[in-house]
Design a protein around this motif. Sequence first.
Motif, PDB file in Angstrom:
ATOM      1  N   TYR A  42       0.831  -1.205   0.000  1.00 11.11           N
ATOM      2  CA  TYR A  42       0.000   0.000   0.000  1.00 11.11           C
ATOM      3  C   TYR A  42       0.860   1.247   0.000  1.00 11.11           C
ATOM      4  N   THR A  43       0.368   2.273  -0.671  1.00  9.06           N
ATOM      5  CA  THR A  43       0.892   3.622  -0.507  1.00  9.06           C
ATOM      6  C   THR A  43      -0.237   4.485   0.041  1.00  9.06           C
ATOM      7  N   TYR A  44       0.137   5.561   0.717  1.00 10.63           N
ATOM      8  CA  TYR A  44      -0.886   6.410   1.313  1.00 10.63           C
ATOM      9  C   TYR A  44      -0.311   7.794   1.584  1.00 10.63           C
ATOM     10  N   LYS A  45      -1.186   8.710   1.835  1.00  6.52           N
ATOM     11  CA  LYS A  45      -0.820  10.052   2.271  1.00  6.52           C
ATOM     12  C   LYS A  45      -0.955  10.118   3.788  1.00  6.52           C
ATOM     13  N   GLY A  46      -0.373  11.135   4.371  1.00  4.25           N
ATOM     14  CA  GLY A  46      -0.522  11.327   5.806  1.00  4.25           C
ATOM     15  C   GLY A  46       0.505  10.545   6.599  1.00  4.25           C
ATOM     16  N   THR A  47       0.119  10.178   7.807  1.00  4.69           N
ATOM     17  CA  THR A  47       1.024   9.501   8.721  1.00  4.69           C
ATOM     18  C   THR A  47       0.537   8.081   8.986  1.00  4.69           C
ATOM     19  N   GLU A  48       1.370   7.295   9.652  1.00  6.53           N
ATOM     20  CA  GLU A  48       0.990   5.929  10.005  1.00  6.53           C
ATOM     21  C   GLU A  48      -0.306   5.902  10.801  1.00  6.53           C
ATOM     22  N   ALA A  49      -0.471   6.872  11.695  1.00  4.89           N
ATOM     23  CA  ALA A  49      -1.665   6.906  12.542  1.00  4.89           C
ATOM     24  C   ALA A  49      -2.877   7.522  11.852  1.00  4.89           C
ATOM     25  N   ASN A  50      -2.652   8.297  10.808  1.00  2.16           N
ATOM     26  CA  ASN A  50      -3.750   9.003  10.135  1.00  2.16           C
ATOM     27  C   ASN A  50      -3.552   8.916   8.627  1.00  2.16           C
TER      28      ASN A  50
END
Length: 200
Positions: A42-50
């Motif tokens: 997975y890729t994502y924006k933001g932080t690990e928690a959000n």
Amino acid sequence: SPAYPPTTPDPEPTTETKRVMCEDLGNTYDFDFNDLVFDVYYTYKGTEANKTNITAHITLQAVGGTLPIYIGKDTADPTKELHYRMLGQASSSPINVAASNGVTHSPVSFTMSATSTDPNDIIICVGTAGNEATDKITILPVSGRGSSLAPQKICVPFSTKWLKENMQIEQGYPRFDEWVNGRIQEAEVWSNIDPTYLYE
């Protein structure tokens, strides 16, 4: 100075690649977990928690079942059926499992949006032989979430090999039953193999 020039976007956070192996008929004669095998990160924006804007990067390795099967709930689009995704046409032939009536094909990759970075949360839908209607679709159960049903998909290390057609998973991984029953750690399962039963 910045680590990246102002014109270069910061790289997206990326999760570890995992392999998911699925059994579409877990209550019948075989338990080979090769009816669908895919890798995902997975890729994502933001932080690990959000996390926001999560994208699943999926690579199909094997579609060993003969029933229509989908990743995600969009079962109305025939081009998203996984035999079709691999072969570019409708088919019920087992792919990459050394079946006598099967075919071989190179892996196929695609992306899709996701709501989680947990591979266990990926929805797998299995249709009927004729794929007649969406009300005939079965969603594979998620194991370990309070269900009394047998697991029909398992998330394993990326390097784990899958079974040849009609082999039982405990033939290729003789300690699988011990792991399922909590007697050994997961690492002991995938390092104790009988390669005779595994797809190369």
